[in-house]
Design an enzyme around this catalytic site. Sequence first.
Site, PDB file in Angstrom:
ATOM      1  N   LYS A 117       1.801  -1.359  15.085  1.00  0.00           N
ATOM      2  CA  LYS A 117       3.208  -1.568  15.437  1.00  0.00           C
ATOM      3  C   LYS A 117       3.503  -2.888  16.143  1.00  0.00           C
ATOM      4  O   LYS A 117       4.669  -3.243  16.316  1.00  0.00           O
ATOM      5  CB  LYS A 117       3.698  -0.404  16.315  1.00  0.00           C
ATOM      6  N   TYR A 165       4.723   5.633  10.416  1.00  0.00           N
ATOM      7  CA  TYR A 165       3.826   4.528  10.036  1.00  0.00           C
ATOM      8  C   TYR A 165       4.571   3.480   9.202  1.00  0.00           C
ATOM      9  O   TYR A 165       4.455   2.287   9.451  1.00  0.00           O
ATOM     10  CB  TYR A 165       2.614   5.040   9.263  1.00  0.00           C
ATOM     11  N   PRO A 206      -3.336  -1.068  18.951  1.00  0.00           N
ATOM     12  CA  PRO A 206      -3.178  -1.409  17.521  1.00  0.00           C
ATOM     13  C   PRO A 206      -3.298  -0.227  16.561  1.00  0.00           C
ATOM     14  O   PRO A 206      -3.103  -0.402  15.360  1.00  0.00           O
ATOM     15  CB  PRO A 206      -4.330  -2.392  17.302  1.00  0.00           C
ATOM     16  N   TYR A 241      -8.594   5.173   8.723  1.00  0.00           N
ATOM     17  CA  TYR A 241      -8.646   5.372  10.178  1.00  0.00           C
ATOM     18  C   TYR A 241      -9.623   6.519  10.413  1.00  0.00           C
ATOM     19  O   TYR A 241      -9.333   7.655  10.032  1.00  0.00           O
ATOM     20  CB  TYR A 241      -7.270   5.740  10.731  1.00  0.00           C
ATOM     21  N   HIS A 266       0.857  -1.204   0.000  1.00  0.00           N
ATOM     22  CA  HIS A 266       0.000   0.000   0.000  1.00  0.00           C
ATOM     23  C   HIS A 266       0.881   1.238   0.000  1.00  0.00           C
ATOM     24  O   HIS A 266       1.831   1.336   0.774  1.00  0.00           O
ATOM     25  CB  HIS A 266      -0.915   0.000   1.236  1.00  0.00           C
TER      26      HIS A 266
HETATM   27  C1  PHB Z   1      -5.667  -5.012  10.778  1.00  0.00           C
HETATM   28  O1  PHB Z   1      -5.630  -5.171   9.540  1.00  0.00           O
HETATM   29  O2  PHB Z   1      -6.138  -5.875  11.536  1.00  0.00           O
HETATM   30  C2  PHB Z   1      -5.117  -3.755  11.344  1.00  0.00           C
HETATM   31  C3  PHB Z   1      -4.573  -2.833  10.484  1.00  0.00           C
HETATM   32  C4  PHB Z   1      -4.072  -1.642  10.987  1.00  0.00           C
HETATM   33  C5  PHB Z   1      -4.098  -1.405  12.356  1.00  0.00           C
HETATM   34  C6  PHB Z   1      -4.624  -2.352  13.212  1.00  0.00           C
HETATM   35  C7  PHB Z   1      -5.146  -3.539  12.699  1.00  0.00           C
HETATM   36  O3  PHB Z   1      -3.617  -0.247  12.831  1.00  0.00           O
END
Ligand code: PHB
Length: 389
Positions: A296, A384, A292, A200, A72
């Site tokens: 990380k 990130y 999460p 997000y 990505h």
């Molecule tokens: C996930 O794909 O489960 C996932 C992706 C990004 C995050 C947390 C979980 O920040």
Amino acid sequence: MDTQVAIIGGGPSGLLLSQLLNRAGIATVILERSSRDHVLSRIRAGILEWGTVELLREAGVGARMEAEGFPHDGTFLTDAERMVHIDFKGLTGKQVMVYGQTEVTRDLYDAQDAMGTTILHGVEDVSIHDLDGPVARVDYTLNGERRSLTCAYVAGCDGFHGVSRQTIPEDKRREFERVYPFGWLGILSRTPPVSHELIYANSPHGFALASMRNANLVRCYVQVPLSDKAEDWSDDRFWAEFRRRLPSETAARLITGPSIEKSIAPLRSFVSEPLRWGRLFLVGDAAHIVPPTGAKGLNLAASDVFYLHQALTDALQTGSKGGIDAYSDRALARIWKAMRFSWQMTTMLHRFEGEDSFAERMRGATLAHLAQSEVARRDLAENYVGLPF
Ligand code: PHB
Ligand code: APR
């Protein structure tokens, strides 16, 4: 000695460390409490920093990731109707890889089997001894029989609830913690992603995350009170709440479907120092937990392994102890930066129960600044995609 490095825990940390050590000619034995099926049944996150991608390639487990993973170039942060694109590729020249942690763990087990590495599942009552002696010893019970394993070093890769961290005397440990007053309700659903990149979402109703595993398997989350239970949430209720937290134009494209997995994960930031105690070295969740929101968890485990596998190889093959003596400080330096980023993303994107209107304005202003400032977006992108090892 029965082996060179005894590894407690057969999760991603223990497996990746063992794989890299074995490829360097170092012998290992892995002691795992659960069955392999149980380890592989855990649904975890799925975003790999590019440094983790390169380390998995170096470990010889990159093929399926390359074939089935999705690089990505960026991600979206939303604030109600505002959408802010963070262009990782444009701002840092780097991407991230969307590839589930469960798949990484499966690839590592296959590679370890091909190496013929001893992985004992179903071990109980692991205890660690003689860490200040010439040879360390790990005792454990398997099929009702008490056994001992002698080794030069022990790697504690047994997660937050493992025995390794507890082996370091309490008065020699410093623990730092932040528990967040909410959890993430996550579902897995065989439906197409609502966006080609992750979203997000910060909304007046709370946080939401639109993530994915592939073109017809999504992983979606909504922020919920810690008192909630997964069974309180029907699929319809989940999708209705998820939809209203997305910008309306995005929400209009949402395709919903039945969940094939549904669970609530609490959010916590945790670090235990030091990462070394004599011949014992802590790795991954055994030493640190991140919320999460910054993706990380696995990546921090991988950076610990990056430092430790080199250090143990040097110590065992050349006798130079510089790497193992520096391991705790080197790994902690990167851990605290990732801790900060994960805390910042969590406070920037979640509603805190009982927060005042000023706090809400601060989140809005932070996201408005990101929308206007390339410098701010580059800072977020650098963190990130992963800071250098
Ligand atoms: C996930 O794909 O489960 C996932 C992706 C990004 C995050 C947390 C979980 O920040
Ligand atoms: N004896 C043997 N094995 C143990 C013991 C014990 N006393 N205690 C725990 N284990 C095993 C667990 O069953 C688990 O399989 O150690 C393993 C630890 O694995 P993880 O919890 O996955 O931790 P780690 O390998 O460090 O991976 C970190 O996992 O939780 C995610 O977000 C986190 O992505 C990060 C990654």
